[in-house]
Structure formats: structure tokens, C-alpha cells
Design a protein around this motif. Structure first.
Motif, PDB file in Angstrom:
ATOM      1  N   GLU A   1     -10.123  -2.267  -0.409  1.00  0.00           N
ATOM      2  CA  GLU A   1     -10.294  -3.556  -1.232  1.00  0.00           C
ATOM      3  C   GLU A   1      -8.998  -4.290  -1.115  1.00  0.00           C
ATOM      4  N   GLU A   2      -7.758  -3.527  -1.403  1.00  0.00           N
ATOM      5  CA  GLU A   2      -6.613  -4.275  -1.242  1.00  0.00           C
ATOM      6  C   GLU A   2      -6.325  -4.799   0.089  1.00  0.00           C
ATOM      7  N   THR A   3      -6.634  -4.378   1.383  1.00  0.00           N
ATOM      8  CA  THR A   3      -6.538  -4.975   2.404  1.00  0.00           C
ATOM      9  C   THR A   3      -7.203  -6.283   2.549  1.00  0.00           C
ATOM     10  N   ALA A   4      -8.598  -6.048   1.850  1.00  0.00           N
ATOM     11  CA  ALA A   4      -9.267  -7.518   1.896  1.00  0.00           C
ATOM     12  C   ALA A   4      -8.729  -8.533   0.868  1.00  0.00           C
TER      13      ALA A   4
ATOM     14  N   TRP B   1       1.738   6.294  15.667  1.00  0.00           N
ATOM     15  CA  TRP B   1       0.541   5.695  16.085  1.00  0.00           C
ATOM     16  C   TRP B   1       0.008   5.453  14.883  1.00  0.00           C
ATOM     17  N   ASN B   2       0.006   4.262  14.355  1.00  0.00           N
ATOM     18  CA  ASN B   2      -0.219   3.770  13.057  1.00  0.00           C
ATOM     19  C   ASN B   2      -0.168   2.153  12.950  1.00  0.00           C
ATOM     20  N   SER B   3      -1.133   1.340  13.285  1.00  0.00           N
ATOM     21  CA  SER B   3      -1.170  -0.107  12.957  1.00  0.00           C
ATOM     22  C   SER B   3      -2.280  -0.217  11.961  1.00  0.00           C
ATOM     23  N   LEU B   4      -2.887   0.864  11.394  1.00  0.00           N
ATOM     24  CA  LEU B   4      -4.067   0.944  10.362  1.00  0.00           C
ATOM     25  C   LEU B   4      -3.798  -0.298   9.557  1.00  0.00           C
ATOM     26  N   HIS B   5      -2.726  -0.607   8.562  1.00  0.00           N
ATOM     27  CA  HIS B   5      -2.748  -1.488   7.518  1.00  0.00           C
ATOM     28  C   HIS B   5      -2.941  -2.794   8.181  1.00  0.00           C
TER      29      HIS B   5
ATOM     30  N   GLY C   1      -6.984 -12.439   1.508  1.00  0.00           N
ATOM     31  CA  GLY C   1      -7.316 -13.550   1.035  1.00  0.00           C
ATOM     32  C   GLY C   1      -8.614 -13.826   0.346  1.00  0.00           C
ATOM     33  N   LEU C   2      -9.443 -12.660   0.396  1.00  0.00           N
ATOM     34  CA  LEU C   2     -10.778 -12.451  -0.147  1.00  0.00           C
ATOM     35  C   LEU C   2     -10.771 -12.229  -1.586  1.00  0.00           C
TER      36      LEU C   2
ATOM     37  N   ALA D   1      -2.963   5.763   6.745  1.00  0.00           N
ATOM     38  CA  ALA D   1      -2.459   4.647   6.795  1.00  0.00           C
ATOM     39  C   ALA D   1      -1.110   4.459   6.167  1.00  0.00           C
ATOM     40  N   GLY D   2      -1.202   5.081   4.868  1.00  0.00           N
ATOM     41  CA  GLY D   2       0.245   4.749   3.778  1.00  0.00           C
ATOM     42  C   GLY D   2       1.207   5.902   4.029  1.00  0.00           C
ATOM     43  N   PRO D   3       0.950   7.259   3.242  1.00  0.00           N
ATOM     44  CA  PRO D   3       1.817   7.888   2.942  1.00  0.00           C
ATOM     45  C   PRO D   3       2.546   8.854   4.191  1.00  0.00           C
ATOM     46  N   GLN D   4       1.741   8.888   5.420  1.00  0.00           N
ATOM     47  CA  GLN D   4       2.260   9.413   6.598  1.00  0.00           C
ATOM     48  C   GLN D   4       3.351   8.305   7.333  1.00  0.00           C
TER      49      GLN D   4
END
Length: 401
Positions: A197-200, A152-156, A204-205, A135-138
């Protein structure tokens, strides 16, 4: 799909560590440290190639859901090694009420070399890792090395949106606990859970981090509690369901399993029905339901059958029904005498991983909710992708580099 060699960036280790990849090196049996994050090479794809792979992944995901429905409808839990009738019924109930239960992500492992159809090797839809680096470093590597390229990366974005969309399925007024095992020495589980957890939080959670080993049981209230004795109403766990349901607290998990909104219960994410997708028996069920499908490999539960037929046979791989990072996998080359193992296994046709300059590559295609969302690539020296595999970044190039 092409493999390219390149020079790693100066200070690459410190860079990826700062981006959350705190395990950039792997310790080998000879006590040497070698890169896990390996940017001495990368893979490139064309946009039509990636679009075709996205379609394959979403079709496979739909087929897996159909296979899960078949397992529940025909009560084939014993084929998955689920012998406890109570657990089987709870999994079935979880499946029937799946629209009420949050579910986040999964990772297909695919054999693909850029010339033929992608073939499904397995699906980890319960506790997949290698997410942080995908998701991030690449993504940051691409922005620095190939500005103007794509990936190919819309994970975040997909993960944040998934939490936002499914917030209404969570117990109102309660934080979501995020649990990993403190036994994880590398930090991979810790950082995977911290990232999710950061994505949550970005959705707004309210969140709370907790090691699995510190989840407590309040016998007076009959509830799971955290270190501050708060009830755990919802918990994302990077902890396999087969462990959660059978360890010392397993009976309490089953007693309080929230399969659709009960009070005094715990809602676990991923839900219990994900046990149907992360079990290697799924591969055999898929082959029963979709024989000859171009994106599947023949697979059986009762032995290798024709896969071991003489020198002309394709050979096969025996996979324990439950296992990770290649543990317990054995490779049987064409012409080898068939071996039926004592433990329950899935026998899948041997499809040797593509060899790029001596590197065996497997594609990890990510699914968020029900949509293809990204790609992570691992390389290994042998036929089995194990704990010594390396992660390589990729790009979608509009022209040759």
C-alpha cells in the motif's frame, strides 16, 4: 555463492521491527522463540553470478506465461483442479484480457548452490510473502554492515514504478483497497499489504486498508463495499484466489469480476489468471513443454513415473496442487516404493536443497511485472522449507570480505 558467519548487530531486533519486520522471531513447537530474521550469517554473490540468475528468472517467467497460454488454449483447467466451468471461463477471459489488468509481482523458489544451473522448485505468483524483509531490512543491513557493497534488490523502486505505470488500468476516481486476512496472527500478511500500500501511495494512488473479513456485500446494488459503504472498485488482496472464488462470497466474486473495465464490478489484484501460475500443476505442464530444460526439474501429474524407479532413481517430492510454506509436501527418497496420493498432486524430482554448514537454503527470486527485481534467502533444517525457515540477508561483493 558463499555463506559467511558474522555477529548480529546490537539491538538488531528493535532495528528490523522499526523497519516493518514486526515478526523477527518464530515460535517453535517447544514454545521457544528463535530468530526468523537471522543476521548471524549472510550469503555473498559475485555480480556475474547475479546477472546470470536474473536471466534465468526472466526466462522462467516467460516460460510460465507460455505454459499459462497452453493451459487456456487446450482447456486443461481440470489438471489444475479447476472443475467449475464458470470459474474456468473467467480465468480464461482474464488471461485473454491480461493486457488490460494490473499485475504486480511474484516469487520463484529456486534450488541453487553456486556451482550448477538454478532449478525451479515452484512459482508463487498470487500471494507471495517474505517481501518486506527482502525489500527493506536486508537493504538497510547491507548499508550498515557493508557500505559500498551492492545487493540484488531493486524491489522498492520497481514496485512504485509498476503502480505508476499501471495506474491507467485502474478504475478512474476510485481508491485502491488493500486487503489482508485478520486471521494472520504473526502480522506477516498485514505488513506485506501495508508495505505494498505504501508503494502505491508513493506512486500517487489513493489507498484504503481493509481486512478481508470486513469486506461487505451490498445486496441492493450488487456491489462489494468497505466499512464506510464505499464501493470497492479495485482491490489488492493477499488472499489466495482459490479461497476468494470458493468461500461464502465466491458467487458474488464471480458475478462481479472485472476482467477488463466493466461498471459495477471489482478489479482484483492479482488478476484471476494468476491462478494458472501459482498452481503446482504448472510444474508438470512446463516439463511437458520444455523437456530437459536445464532450469526445470522433471514433474508429472499422474504419478512419480521414472522418478521412483528402483535404488538408482532420483526420488521425488509430492506437492499438493495448492499449498504454502511446505504444507502437505512429502519427500520420497531414491529407492522408496512409489506412492500415488489420493489428493491431486504434482510429483517433482527430488533435488535436495544445498547444504551450507548444515543449513538447507532456497533462493526466493522476485519478479515485478515481467522483470527480475530482487532476492530473498531462506534457510531451514530439513529438506522442506516450512514455517520454521529463517531469512538471511545477502550482498554482492566485489572482493572477499
Amino acid at each position: 555463492m558463499k555463506r559467511h558467519t558474522t555477529q548480529p548487530r546490537p539491538g538488531w531486533q528493535q532495528t528490523v521491527e522499526a523497519q516493518g519486520l514486526i515478526y523477527p522471531l518464530t515460535r517453535y513447537p517447544d514454545d521457544s522463540l528463535r530468530p526468523y530474521w537471522d543476521e548471524s550469517a549472510y550469503y555473498s554473490f559475485t555480480l556475474p553470478e547475479v546477472e546470470a540468475l536474473e536471466e534465468v528468472v526472466e526466462e522462467l517467467h516467460g516460460m510460465c506465461l507460455a505454459a499459462a497460454a497452453h493451459i487456456v488454449e487446450h482447456r486443461r483447467f481440470a489438471d489444475l483442479g479447476i472443475e467449475d466451468p464458470r470459474l474456468a471461463e473467467l480465468v480464461a477471459e482474464s488471461w485473454r484480457r491480461r493486457a488490460e489488468l494490473p499485475t504486480l509481482y511474484g516469487r520463484f523458489d529456486l534450488r541453487y548452490d553456486g556451482t550448477g544451473p538454478a532449478r525451479m522448485l515452484e512459482y508463487n505468483a498470487d500471494t507471495p510473502t517474505s517481501l518486506v524483509e527482502a525489500a527493506g531490512p536486508q537493504w538497510f543491513w547491507m548499508e550498515e554492515r557493508f557500505p559500498g557493497a551492492d545487493q540484488w534488490n531493486s524491489l522498492h523502486e520497481r514496485l512504485v514504478e509498476a503502480w505508476r505505470k499501471q495506474a491507467g488500468l485502474l478504475p478512474p476516481g476510485a481508491p485502491v483497497h488493500f486487503a489482508h486476512s485478520a486471521g494472520d496472527e504473526l502480522g506477516e500478511d498485514l505488513m506485506t499489504v501495508a508495505y505494498l500500500e505504501e508503494t502505491a501511495r508513493q506512486a500517487g494512488l489513493e489507498t484504503v486498508a481493509i481486512p478481508v473479513e470486513e469486506i461487505g456485500w451490498d445486496s441492493l446494488s450488487g456491489r462489494f463495499v468497505d466499512q464506510r459503504l464505499r464501493f470497492i472498485r479495485a482491490c489488492f488482496k493477499l488472499y489466495p484466489w482459490e479461497w476468494l472464488a470458493t468461500d461464502a462470497f465466491g458467487p458474488h466474486v464471480l458475478d462481479t469480476l472485472d476482467n477488463g473495465g466493466g461498471t459495477g464490478t471489482t478489479l482484483w489484484i492479482e488478476p484471476a489468471w494468476k491462478m494458472l501460475l501459482s498452481n503446482k500443476a504448472l510444474l508438470a505442464v512446463l516439463w511437458e513443454l520444455y523437456p530437459g530444460h536445464p532450469n526445470l526439474l522433471p514433474a508429472y501429474l499422474d504419478g512419480p513415473r521414472e522418478l521412483a524407479d528402483g535404488p538408482g532413481g532420483p526420488g521425488y517430492v509430492a506437492k499438493p496442487l495448492l499449498g504454502r510454506e511446505g504444507a502437505g509436501v512429502t519427500v520420497h527418497q531414491a529407492g522408496a516404493a512409489p506412492v500415488v496420493r489420493d489428493e491431486p498432486c504434482c510429483y517433482q524430482e527430488l533435488a535436495p536443497l544445498p547444504d551450507f554448514d548444515g543449513n538447507r537454503v532456497v533462493l526466493g527470486a522476485w519478479v515485478v511485472e515481467d522483470e527480475a527485481a530482487g532476492l530473498g534467502i531462506r534457510e531451514s533444517a530439513g529438506l522442506v522449507t516450512d514455517e520454521y525457515a529463517r531469512f538471511l540477508p545477502h550482498v554482492i561483493l566485489r572482493r572477499a570480505p
